[in-house]
Design an enzyme around this catalytic site. Sequence first.
Site, PDB file in Angstrom:
ATOM      1  N   GLU A  76     -84.433   3.753-115.929  1.00 45.64           N
ATOM      2  CA  GLU A  76     -84.466   4.116-114.503  1.00 45.64           C
ATOM      3  C   GLU A  76     -83.677   3.135-113.625  1.00 45.64           C
ATOM      4  O   GLU A  76     -83.884   3.089-112.418  1.00 45.64           O
ATOM      5  CB  GLU A  76     -85.914   4.187-114.005  1.00 45.64           C
ATOM      6  CG  GLU A  76     -86.734   5.311-114.580  1.00 45.64           C
ATOM      7  CD  GLU A  76     -86.265   6.701-114.194  1.00 45.64           C
ATOM      8  OE1 GLU A  76     -85.152   6.866-113.666  1.00 45.64           O
ATOM      9  OE2 GLU A  76     -87.039   7.637-114.462  1.00 45.64           O
ATOM     10  N   HIS A  95     -92.234   0.893-110.155  1.00 47.87           N
ATOM     11  CA  HIS A  95     -92.289   2.320-110.496  1.00 47.87           C
ATOM     12  C   HIS A  95     -93.390   2.513-111.532  1.00 47.87           C
ATOM     13  O   HIS A  95     -93.418   1.804-112.537  1.00 47.87           O
ATOM     14  CB  HIS A  95     -90.938   2.767-111.056  1.00 47.87           C
ATOM     15  CG  HIS A  95     -90.976   4.114-111.714  1.00 47.87           C
ATOM     16  ND1 HIS A  95     -91.467   5.233-111.067  1.00 47.87           N
ATOM     17  CD2 HIS A  95     -90.599   4.530-112.944  1.00 47.87           C
ATOM     18  CE1 HIS A  95     -91.383   6.272-111.890  1.00 47.87           C
ATOM     19  NE2 HIS A  95     -90.874   5.872-113.032  1.00 47.87           N
ATOM     20  N   HIS A  97     -96.290   5.501-113.530  1.00 48.64           N
ATOM     21  CA  HIS A  97     -96.761   6.872-113.781  1.00 48.64           C
ATOM     22  C   HIS A  97     -98.277   6.826-113.610  1.00 48.64           C
ATOM     23  O   HIS A  97     -99.009   7.339-114.445  1.00 48.64           O
ATOM     24  CB  HIS A  97     -96.402   7.335-115.186  1.00 48.64           C
ATOM     25  CG  HIS A  97     -94.924   7.452-115.448  1.00 48.64           C
ATOM     26  ND1 HIS A  97     -94.421   7.883-116.652  1.00 48.64           N
ATOM     27  CD2 HIS A  97     -93.853   7.216-114.660  1.00 48.64           C
ATOM     28  CE1 HIS A  97     -93.088   7.887-116.599  1.00 48.64           C
ATOM     29  NE2 HIS A  97     -92.714   7.474-115.394  1.00 48.64           N
ATOM     30  N   TYR A 116    -106.572   4.755 -93.165  1.00 50.41           N
ATOM     31  CA  TYR A 116    -105.667   3.809 -92.488  1.00 50.41           C
ATOM     32  C   TYR A 116    -104.847   2.949 -93.443  1.00 50.41           C
ATOM     33  O   TYR A 116    -103.772   2.458 -93.097  1.00 50.41           O
ATOM     34  CB  TYR A 116    -106.440   2.942 -91.485  1.00 50.41           C
ATOM     35  CG  TYR A 116    -107.283   1.849 -92.097  1.00 50.41           C
ATOM     36  CD1 TYR A 116    -106.714   0.616 -92.404  1.00 50.41           C
ATOM     37  CD2 TYR A 116    -108.633   2.035 -92.352  1.00 50.41           C
ATOM     38  CE1 TYR A 116    -107.473  -0.396 -92.958  1.00 50.41           C
ATOM     39  CE2 TYR A 116    -109.403   1.032 -92.908  1.00 50.41           C
ATOM     40  CZ  TYR A 116    -108.819  -0.186 -93.215  1.00 50.41           C
ATOM     41  OH  TYR A 116    -109.568  -1.177 -93.770  1.00 50.41           O
ATOM     42  N   HIS A 157     -93.474  13.417-112.194  1.00 48.06           N
ATOM     43  CA  HIS A 157     -92.992  12.153-112.765  1.00 48.06           C
ATOM     44  C   HIS A 157     -93.906  10.968-112.402  1.00 48.06           C
ATOM     45  O   HIS A 157     -94.613  10.463-113.269  1.00 48.06           O
ATOM     46  CB  HIS A 157     -91.542  11.913-112.296  1.00 48.06           C
ATOM     47  CG  HIS A 157     -90.902  10.725-112.918  1.00 48.06           C
ATOM     48  ND1 HIS A 157     -89.541  10.596-113.061  1.00 48.06           N
ATOM     49  CD2 HIS A 157     -91.424   9.569-113.421  1.00 48.06           C
ATOM     50  CE1 HIS A 157     -89.264   9.435-113.650  1.00 48.06           C
ATOM     51  NE2 HIS A 157     -90.390   8.803-113.869  1.00 48.06           N
ATOM     52  N   TYR A 211    -102.192  -9.741 -89.562  1.00 50.63           N
ATOM     53  CA  TYR A 211    -103.042 -10.321 -90.612  1.00 50.63           C
ATOM     54  C   TYR A 211    -102.232 -10.772 -91.829  1.00 50.63           C
ATOM     55  O   TYR A 211    -102.796 -11.260 -92.794  1.00 50.63           O
ATOM     56  CB  TYR A 211    -104.089  -9.300 -91.093  1.00 50.63           C
ATOM     57  CG  TYR A 211    -105.144  -8.964 -90.071  1.00 50.63           C
ATOM     58  CD1 TYR A 211    -105.536  -9.891 -89.124  1.00 50.63           C
ATOM     59  CD2 TYR A 211    -105.755  -7.720 -90.077  1.00 50.63           C
ATOM     60  CE1 TYR A 211    -106.503  -9.569 -88.186  1.00 50.63           C
ATOM     61  CE2 TYR A 211    -106.730  -7.387 -89.144  1.00 50.63           C
ATOM     62  CZ  TYR A 211    -107.095  -8.323 -88.202  1.00 50.63           C
ATOM     63  OH  TYR A 211    -108.053  -8.007 -87.291  1.00 50.63           O
TER      64      TYR A 211
HETATM   65 ZN   LIG Z   1     -90.730   6.973-114.776  1.00 48.79          ZN
END
Ligand SMILES: [Zn+2]
Length: 216
Positions: A76, A95, A97, A116, A157, A211
């Site tokens: 990726e 990234h 899954h 929130y 994905h 904060y």
């Molecule tokens: Zn992936």
Amino acid sequence: MSVAEVPLRTQIIAVTHALDAAGLVPNKSGNVSCRSAGGFLITPAGVPYRDLKPSDIVELSMDGLPTTAGPRPSSEWRMHAAIYARRPDAAAIVHTHSPQATALASAGRGIPAFHYMIALAGGDIRCVPYATFGTAELAESAVRGLKGRRATLLANHGVIAIGDSLRAAHAVALEVENLATQYLAMLSAGLVPAVLDDAELQRVVEKFTDYGRLAK
Ligand SMILES: [Zn+2]
């Protein structure tokens, strides 16, 4: 591998271990990166997270070319390169899954601003259309989903989360999974979420900044 990069490489590995321990990167899925002097550092393809050593982390130039010979980068890498090119505010990308968020993404559902904490992602989380993994098309889709946001779902994905540090990107990825879990609970109970308006989300973003929740 420059000595100066060792702490960054070690931090990337620590994030992968935390994601793995939390069950957010099942079966070696997902990848983690951060900007570096020569471009960006990214997890390699095909090495189990528990076995990662600092020298396994791959440095790519912003054009996606390896800066030295070594392991293959995550498949990726194009998605990471495209995000760094278009989002100067992104210093790191996580990234996953992660199961609950990926369940929503597999139904093409984003996450509305019902809690929130979604302000960590910059507002409601979109789900962008499916594209094959590793393609430039998916990279473009991810960039579109992230417009004005720090997270997006990728249909069928998973999740992309960005931040101004590895710690911040990791925190966004964790929160996306938490929000997805809450949203799925509402959907399975047949409840309709009460959505917060933009003015309130903006107020929360400002409080988070005060904060230090949105700081490095
Ligand atoms: Zn992936």
